[in-house]
Motif scaffolding. Structure first.
Motif, PDB file in Angstrom:
ATOM      1  N   SER A  46       1.361  -6.623  -5.830  1.00 34.75           N
ATOM      2  CA  SER A  46      -0.366  -5.950  -5.730  1.00 34.75           C
ATOM      3  C   SER A  46       0.421  -5.189  -3.715  1.00 34.75           C
ATOM      4  CB  SER A  46      -1.676  -6.797  -4.800  1.00 34.75           C
ATOM      5  OG  SER A  46      -2.376  -6.252  -4.727  1.00 34.75           O
ATOM      6  N   GLN A  47      -0.038  -4.351  -3.809  1.00 35.80           N
ATOM      7  CA  GLN A  47       0.488  -2.967  -3.047  1.00 35.80           C
ATOM      8  C   GLN A  47      -0.903  -2.405  -2.977  1.00 35.80           C
ATOM      9  OE1 GLN A  47       4.941  -2.750  -2.484  1.00 35.80           O
ATOM     10  NE2 GLN A  47       4.048  -0.917  -3.518  1.00 35.80           N
ATOM     11  N   GLN A  48      -0.834  -2.693  -1.569  1.00 28.98           N
ATOM     12  CA  GLN A  48      -2.447  -1.339  -0.964  1.00 28.98           C
ATOM     13  C   GLN A  48      -2.329  -0.802   0.644  1.00 28.98           C
ATOM     14  OE1 GLN A  48      -5.065  -4.790  -0.567  1.00 28.98           O
ATOM     15  NE2 GLN A  48      -6.395  -4.513  -3.002  1.00 28.98           N
ATOM     16  N   PRO A  49      -0.990   0.200   0.384  1.00 33.56           N
ATOM     17  CA  PRO A  49      -1.134   0.452   1.860  1.00 33.56           C
ATOM     18  C   PRO A  49      -1.495   1.770   1.931  1.00 33.56           C
ATOM     19  CG  PRO A  49       1.167   0.949  -0.496  1.00 33.56           C
ATOM     20  CD  PRO A  49      -0.129   0.408  -0.941  1.00 33.56           C
ATOM     21  N   GLU A  50      -1.445   2.025   3.010  1.00 29.97           N
ATOM     22  CA  GLU A  50      -2.001   3.485   3.624  1.00 29.97           C
ATOM     23  C   GLU A  50      -1.491   4.006   4.918  1.00 29.97           C
ATOM     24  OE1 GLU A  50      -5.209   5.902   3.917  1.00 29.97           O
ATOM     25  OE2 GLU A  50      -5.115   5.015   2.539  1.00 29.97           O
ATOM     26  N   LEU A  51      -1.361   5.251   4.410  1.00 30.66           N
ATOM     27  CA  LEU A  51      -0.402   5.938   6.023  1.00 30.66           C
ATOM     28  C   LEU A  51      -1.329   6.918   6.209  1.00 30.66           C
ATOM     29  CD1 LEU A  51       1.373   5.226   7.916  1.00 30.66           C
ATOM     30  CD2 LEU A  51       2.945   5.678   6.841  1.00 30.66           C
ATOM     31  N   ARG A  52      -1.235   7.520   6.847  1.00 28.96           N
ATOM     32  CA  ARG A  52      -1.923   8.878   7.980  1.00 28.96           C
ATOM     33  C   ARG A  52      -1.448   9.449   8.962  1.00 28.96           C
ATOM     34  NH1 ARG A  52      -4.344  11.420   3.567  1.00 28.96           N
ATOM     35  NH2 ARG A  52      -6.076  10.151   1.709  1.00 28.96           N
ATOM     36  N   PHE A  53      -0.925  11.018   9.599  1.00 28.92           N
ATOM     37  CA  PHE A  53      -1.303  11.110  10.804  1.00 28.92           C
ATOM     38  C   PHE A  53      -1.490  12.602  10.828  1.00 28.92           C
ATOM     39  CE2 PHE A  53       3.486  12.044   9.172  1.00 28.92           C
ATOM     40  CZ  PHE A  53       3.845  13.425   9.824  1.00 28.92           C
ATOM     41  N   PHE A  54      -1.434  12.883  12.477  1.00 27.52           N
ATOM     42  CA  PHE A  54      -2.531  14.368  12.645  1.00 27.52           C
ATOM     43  C   PHE A  54      -1.678  14.625  14.047  1.00 27.52           C
ATOM     44  CE2 PHE A  54      -5.911  12.231  14.541  1.00 27.52           C
ATOM     45  CZ  PHE A  54      -5.505  12.878  16.122  1.00 27.52           C
TER      46      PHE A  54
ATOM     47  N   GLY B 169      -1.371  13.367  19.497  1.00 31.56           N
ATOM     48  CA  GLY B 169      -1.384  13.048  18.106  1.00 31.56           C
ATOM     49  C   GLY B 169      -1.075  11.129  17.675  1.00 31.56           C
ATOM     50  N   GLU B 170      -1.806  10.591  16.320  1.00 24.40           N
ATOM     51  CA  GLU B 170      -2.337   9.684  16.137  1.00 24.40           C
ATOM     52  C   GLU B 170      -1.458   9.488  14.436  1.00 24.40           C
ATOM     53  OE1 GLU B 170      -6.092   7.513  15.740  1.00 24.40           O
ATOM     54  OE2 GLU B 170      -6.340   8.933  16.639  1.00 24.40           O
ATOM     55  N   ASP B 171      -1.001   7.563  14.608  1.00 25.82           N
ATOM     56  CA  ASP B 171      -0.695   7.715  13.361  1.00 25.82           C
ATOM     57  C   ASP B 171      -1.300   6.069  13.099  1.00 25.82           C
ATOM     58  OD1 ASP B 171       2.354   7.919  12.871  1.00 25.82           O
ATOM     59  OD2 ASP B 171       1.911   9.104  14.469  1.00 25.82           O
ATOM     60  N   ASN B 172      -1.983   6.585  11.565  1.00 21.45           N
ATOM     61  CA  ASN B 172      -2.294   4.857  11.250  1.00 21.45           C
ATOM     62  C   ASN B 172      -2.109   4.372   9.625  1.00 21.45           C
ATOM     63  OD1 ASN B 172      -5.119   7.457  11.672  1.00 21.45           O
ATOM     64  ND2 ASN B 172      -4.852   5.513  13.383  1.00 21.45           N
ATOM     65  N   TYR B 173      -1.286   3.041  10.198  1.00 22.22           N
ATOM     66  CA  TYR B 173      -1.163   2.702   8.734  1.00 22.22           C
ATOM     67  C   TYR B 173      -1.413   1.384   8.689  1.00 22.22           C
ATOM     68  CZ  TYR B 173       2.378  -0.245   6.904  1.00 22.22           C
ATOM     69  OH  TYR B 173       3.300  -1.382   5.450  1.00 22.22           O
TER      70      TYR B 173
ATOM     71  N   VAL C 165       1.414 -14.075   0.140  1.00 24.11           N
ATOM     72  CA  VAL C 165       0.100 -12.706   1.012  1.00 24.11           C
ATOM     73  C   VAL C 165       1.036 -12.145   1.953  1.00 24.11           C
ATOM     74  CG1 VAL C 165      -1.782 -12.484   1.789  1.00 24.11           C
ATOM     75  CG2 VAL C 165      -1.622 -13.350  -0.457  1.00 24.11           C
ATOM     76  N   TYR C 166       1.248 -11.343   2.229  1.00 18.45           N
ATOM     77  CA  TYR C 166       2.039 -10.544   3.410  1.00 18.45           C
ATOM     78  C   TYR C 166       0.627  -9.401   3.870  1.00 18.45           C
ATOM     79  CZ  TYR C 166       5.173  -7.641   6.353  1.00 18.45           C
ATOM     80  OH  TYR C 166       5.607  -7.384   7.433  1.00 18.45           O
ATOM     81  N   ASP C 167       0.657  -8.811   4.780  1.00 21.76           N
ATOM     82  CA  ASP C 167      -0.296  -8.128   5.502  1.00 21.76           C
ATOM     83  C   ASP C 167       0.219  -7.061   6.757  1.00 21.76           C
ATOM     84  OD1 ASP C 167      -3.191  -7.951   4.359  1.00 21.76           O
ATOM     85  OD2 ASP C 167      -2.452 -10.612   4.525  1.00 21.76           O
ATOM     86  N   GLU C 168       0.266  -6.369   7.138  1.00 23.00           N
ATOM     87  CA  GLU C 168       1.404  -6.006   8.385  1.00 23.00           C
ATOM     88  C   GLU C 168      -0.098  -4.122   8.838  1.00 23.00           C
ATOM     89  OE1 GLU C 168       4.474  -3.895   9.969  1.00 23.00           O
ATOM     90  OE2 GLU C 168       4.860  -4.558   8.227  1.00 23.00           O
ATOM     91  N   SER C 169      -0.800  -4.437   9.872  1.00 22.86           N
ATOM     92  CA  SER C 169      -0.992  -2.786   9.697  1.00 22.86           C
ATOM     93  C   SER C 169      -0.898  -2.484  12.237  1.00 22.86           C
ATOM     94  CB  SER C 169      -2.746  -3.801   9.837  1.00 22.86           C
ATOM     95  OG  SER C 169      -2.832  -4.254  11.466  1.00 22.86           O
ATOM     96  N   ALA C 170      -1.150  -1.539  11.260  1.00 26.42           N
ATOM     97  CA  ALA C 170      -0.374  -0.616  12.802  1.00 26.42           C
ATOM     98  C   ALA C 170      -1.260   0.869  13.384  1.00 26.42           C
ATOM     99  CB  ALA C 170       1.013  -0.376  12.467  1.00 26.42           C
ATOM    100  N   ASP C 171      -1.394   0.979  14.478  1.00 31.20           N
ATOM    101  CA  ASP C 171      -1.950   2.184  15.085  1.00 31.20           C
ATOM    102  C   ASP C 171      -1.053   2.598  16.213  1.00 31.20           C
ATOM    103  OD1 ASP C 171      -4.360   2.519  12.998  1.00 31.20           O
ATOM    104  OD2 ASP C 171      -4.603   0.222  14.024  1.00 31.20           O
ATOM    105  N   TRP C 172      -1.227   4.057  16.133  1.00 30.32           N
ATOM    106  CA  TRP C 172      -0.278   3.847  17.393  1.00 30.32           C
ATOM    107  C   TRP C 172      -0.488   5.910  17.617  1.00 30.32           C
ATOM    108  CZ3 TRP C 172       2.170   2.881  13.030  1.00 30.32           C
ATOM    109  CH2 TRP C 172       3.022   4.025  12.945  1.00 30.32           C
ATOM    110  N   TYR C 173      -0.579   6.030  19.181  1.00 30.10           N
ATOM    111  CA  TYR C 173      -1.172   6.996  19.203  1.00 30.10           C
ATOM    112  C   TYR C 173      -0.566   7.447  20.280  1.00 30.10           C
ATOM    113  CZ  TYR C 173      -3.404   5.189  23.446  1.00 30.10           C
ATOM    114  OH  TYR C 173      -3.938   4.185  24.058  1.00 30.10           O
TER     115      TYR C 173
END
Length: 903
Positions: free
Chosen positions: A404-412, A435-439, A461-469
């Motif tokens: 099971s993989q549920q990644p989500e990553l976008r930036f602007f 600038g902003e990144d969401n992961y 189970v492995y969970d990781e989330s990161a947000d930086w701007y």
């Protein structure tokens, strides 16, 4: 926050005007059988005199004269005596020379003013719309002018009732002549010059500027933004920082990092500036893409040696990025750039004749986790390449399934810039950047076996989330008080924030019974902001000497929280101010044969004083060969230290230096000596350098062993030093349609910590003994082709497979017992662009192949926890802290397709 230096600047502005006066010329020169054009060049260089003349008027004239005069008018009379030429002094150090109206030499001392008429305008490149500085504007009525740094010029017609011809000249461009009809109203001209191709003795002038060039006086490498599209594109198209990695001394071996490692330094040791705004984080997508939109970049200056005294607070290099300045252009320009991963757009709009607004934005076209690139980041290693290890010996099976993989990553990112040019002497620019990144990423892995009719199931189970701007706001004001004195004020605010959470747990289920095997959680938060007020002045107090001086105030605040396994490892919240006074003297000596600069920057930080001297020397051995040397000392008060977790992985975090031994002020001593040879499009550059860095900080466990959930977690800062010694070589050749360079670096980077390995030196993380980059560019009609080859020897990494489960003191552990080297890095890139027009619309189609030969390169190796269930059939008991080798592969063969449309 109040900005007191702004008040000081305004007060100083009024008083400085009273100090600027005309200084007399004292000219003493001897010319023996010298061409008149050569005599003009000597006087221009030594006495800062700007000559404007018709080439035919002075062609084939040679003189043998002794000039000894205390003022410019007398010197010109002696120089032109008997030559049937006349002159007019049109301003401070500006002289117009033309054929005499009658066969005797005379001086125009006074012209009767009939109907004076003001003429001002701007000189620009007809193709790129960039301003042309120090171009000559000749006037048929006798007066001429020279354009300033922004391409602006002003002159006065003595008789506005007469038709007058204006001629604009610039080296490498076709002369353009314009007739001005009679009138009394002021004129506002925009003169566009078209580049021309011509062969000159000793140099090659082509229709477009080279992508990269060296500036001797500033000891800087200049990269032009308009040439970035000609280099092999990355997976998301043209990339500024990826292009800078082709320079000598800059590492280019990491496909998954656009950060700049310059001469063994880490990315935080570089001062990155975008239109006066300091950028703390310069990458998107975990460092893969650079943060700056390449469409808005006009020019980049990279200082690797003794950088000017106006820059401070970094120990390795300065990267000064300037966006486009289309001063005087009245047309709207739009650019749309689309590729497989990102889309970007730029709009440059004039508002009246004095204001322009430029806006640029870039955004991902899709969730990047659906892209092939993301799968490469999650790749596991083949078991045959890294043997898995567990306490007590034996082998653990590497499980490949990820169910099971549920990644989500976008930036602007977005840029806005407003420019105001009310006159040739004053300019104002207001810039904004964001600038902003969401992961977010999670995976579940399940394994099980049936033993004696009993089913054992393990859920991991492995969970990781990161947000930086990133965001910043900057205001730049520039005032030219006179031909010799100018002031520049920069006020900027910038901030960077990052929040990262990751957790891993495993649960064993046997029938209805559930038991937690391990449960780890981590929380890392880092936030930094800073105000920067820099007031800089430049005073050219003689034709060959200038002084740059000013004040800078930098106020920073940094917060850091590191929690591992529910215990707080670091919790820092600091703020401090850097108050700096700087000055730099530059001089051209011995007829410009020697260029010398000495800068001194003094900074007060936390009640302590720090001095940062820097010296640069350039000696002209011949017209083609120069020697150079520099020496400098730098301090860094805001830097990144590296936190190493229990797996041997490192994470960089910003922190302010404190008045203690844990996070001291970092400093570096830099030395360089080298030479440069140029002749007819060929260039060879060599620089030997030495860099000693003190107070490097690493944050790691005191006891080192295989990861084990029962091992006590005890982190502490380690303070040490670093040393880099190396040689940068650049071999470059330019032809009419072909340009190529080879950049080679031989270097050795080491670190030494008193509390690590008994103080023995060991390889630094950025150590690469050999680095080679070969870049080729060829232009054929509407096509541009580029081919690049990159090689780097293997870098060191922490090899946990060499350790045991028995904790060892980091102080006693030898470097050989924990460090291994990766394999050598090889990569070949190819790109082609095709430019064409549809009506008035310019279109460029791009095709790029990254890693053309599909070389399997490795970014790093690491280990993670896993679980090996019991197996009574062979007597194996369950192991809870087994670690498995994982390998992060660099990019394989990757194709990039894009289109750039300019309206």
């Amino acid at each position: 926050m109040s900005i007191k230096p702004l008040v000081v600047w305004l007060v100083f502005s009024f008083f400085s005007c009273q100090l600027m006066g005309q200084s007399a010329y004292a000219i003493n020169e001897k010319f023996q059988n010298t061409s008149l054009e050569k005599a003009f060049e000597v006087l221009a260089k030594k006495y800062n005199i700007k000559f404007s003349y018709e080439n035919l008027a002075v062609a084939d004239i040679r003189i043998s004269k002794r000039i000894n005069a205390k003022d410019l008018s007398t010197a010109l009379s002696q120089l032109l005596d008997g030559l049937f030429l006349e002159y007019q002094i049109t301003g401070t150090g500006q002289v117009l020379v033309r054929k005499a109206l009658r066969e005797e030499n005379f001086t125009i001392s006074e012209v009767k003013v009939k109907v004076p008429r003001k003429v001002k305008g701007v000189l620009i490149d007809a193709w790129t719309l960039t301003p042309l500085a120090f171009g000559h504007i000749l006037c048929g009525q006798g007066e001429g002018a020279v354009s300033d740094e922004l391409g602006n010029f002003e002159l006065t017609l003595e008789d506005g009732s007469a038709s007058t011809e204006i001629a604009a000249q610039y080296l490498g461009y076709q002369t353009r002549k314009t007739w001005i009809d009679p009138g009394a109203d002021p004129l506002d001209l925009k003169i566009r010059l078209t580049p021309k191709i011509e062969q000159l003795k000793g140099m090659t002038v082509t229709a477009r500027l080279p992508l990269m060039s060296n500036k001797f006086q500033e000891d800087a490498v200049v990269v032009r933004g308009q040439g970035l599209q000609r280099l092999p594109a990355f997976v998301n198209g043209a990339d500024l920082f990826r292009s800078l990695q082709y320079l000598p001394g800059v590492s280019a071996h990491d496909d998954l990092s656009a950060d700049l490692s310059i001469r063994g330094g880490s990315g935080d040791e570089n001062l990155i500036i975008l239109d006066g705004i300091t950028l703390y984080n310069v990458t998107h997508y975990f460092g893969i893409f650079s943060l700056v939109n390449p469409q808005m970049v006009d020019e980049v200056k990279v200082y690797k040696n003794a950088f000017p005294a106006e820059y401070g607070g970094r120990t390795s290099a300065v990267v000064d990025i300037r966006s486009h300045q289309r001063t005087g252009e009245t047309k709207t320009q739009a650019i749309v750039d689309f590729n497989l991963i990102t889309s970007s757009a730029l709009l440059d709009v004039p508002i009246g004749k004095q204001i322009r607004v430029m806006a640029a934005g870039r955004i991902t076209n899709q969730n990047l986790a659906n892209n092939k690139l993301f799968n490469l980041l999650q790749a596991e290693v083949d078991a045959a390449r890294i043997p898995p290890t567990r306490p007590g010996g034996g082998a653990a099976k590497v499980l490949q399934e990820v169910v099971s993989q549920q990644p989500e990553l976008r930036f602007f990112d977005a840029n806005i810039k407003a420019s105001w040019r009310p006159s040739a002497r004053f300019s104002a620019d207001l810039s904004y950047f964001s600038g902003e990144d969401n992961y977010a990423f999670a995976y579940n892995r399940q394994s099980g076996q049936l033993i004696f009719n009993r089913r054992e199931i393990v859920n991991e189970v492995y969970d990781e989330s990161a947000d930086w701007y990133n965001q910043g706001l900057g205001l730049q004001l520039q005032q030219k008080w006179s031909a010799r004195f100018s002031s520049h004020l920069n006020v900027a605010f910038s901030e960077y924030g990052m929040d990262r959470d990751f957790a891993q747990n495993a649960v064993l289920q046997v029938g209805p019974n559930r038991r937690t095997i391990f449960d780890f959680s981590n929380q890392h938060t880092n936030h930094i902001e800073g105000w920067d007020v820099n007031w800089k002045n430049e005073w050219r107090f003689s034709p060959s000497q200038r002084l740059v001086f000013g004040l800078e105030n930098v106020a920073n605040q940094a917060n850091l929280l590191i929690r591992n396994e529910k215990s707080t490892q670091l919790n820092l919240d600091n703020q401090a101010t850097q108050q700096s006074l700087y000055g730099e003297y530059q001089a051209d000596l011995l007829d410009s044969s020697i260029n010398f600069s000495f800068g001194l920057r003094g900074t007060r930080y936390l009640a302590n004083n720090y001095l940062s001297p820097r010296i640069g020397l350039f000696a002209k051995v011949s017209d083609d060969f120069r020697l150079k040397a520099s020496w400098s000392i730098y301090q860094q008060f805001l830097y990144q230290f590296y936190h190493e977790d229990r797996y041997g992985r490192t994470y960089p975090y910003w922190v302010l230096a404190r008045d203690d031994r844990s996070f001291p002020v970092m400093n570096a001593h830099n030395f360089m000596i080298g030479g440069n040879y140029r002749r007819q499009g060929f260039e060879f550059d060599a620089e030997f350098y030495l860099k000693n860095t003190n107070n490097i900080v690493e944050h790691a466990q005191v006891l080192v062993s295989l990861p084990n959930d029962s091992t006590a977690i005890n982190f502490r800062p380690f303070v040490g030093s670093g040393k880099t010694v190396g040689l940068d070589l650049l071999l470059k050749k330019s032809f009419k349609h072909y340009e190529a360079w080879i950049a080679y670096t031989l270097s050795k980077s080491t670190q030494r910590f008193p509390k690590i390995s008994r103080g023995q030196a060991f390889p630094a993380p950025n150590d690469r003994r050999h680095q080679l980059k070969w870049v080729n560019q060829y232009n054929w009609k509407k096509f541009d082709f580029s081919l690049a080859y990159v090689y780097a020897s293997g870098r060191p990494f922490t090899d946990l497979s060499k350790l045991t489960d028995n904790p060892s003191s980091r102080e006693l552990l030898s470097p050989d017992s924990r460090i291994s080297y990766l394999e050598d890095y090889h990569r070949v890139d190819f790109a082609t662009t095709y430019a064409f027009k549809i009506g008035k619309t310019n279109i460029q189609a791009n095709l790029s192949f990254f890693n053309l030969l599909d070389r399997k390169n490795v970014k790093y190796r690491q280990y993670i926890y896993s679980y090996v269930p019991s197996n009574p059939r062979n007597g194996q008991t369950a192991v809870q802290s087994t670690v498995q080798g994982l390998e992060l592969q660099s990019l394989d063969f990757t194709t990039s397709v894009g289109v750039v449309v300019k309206f």
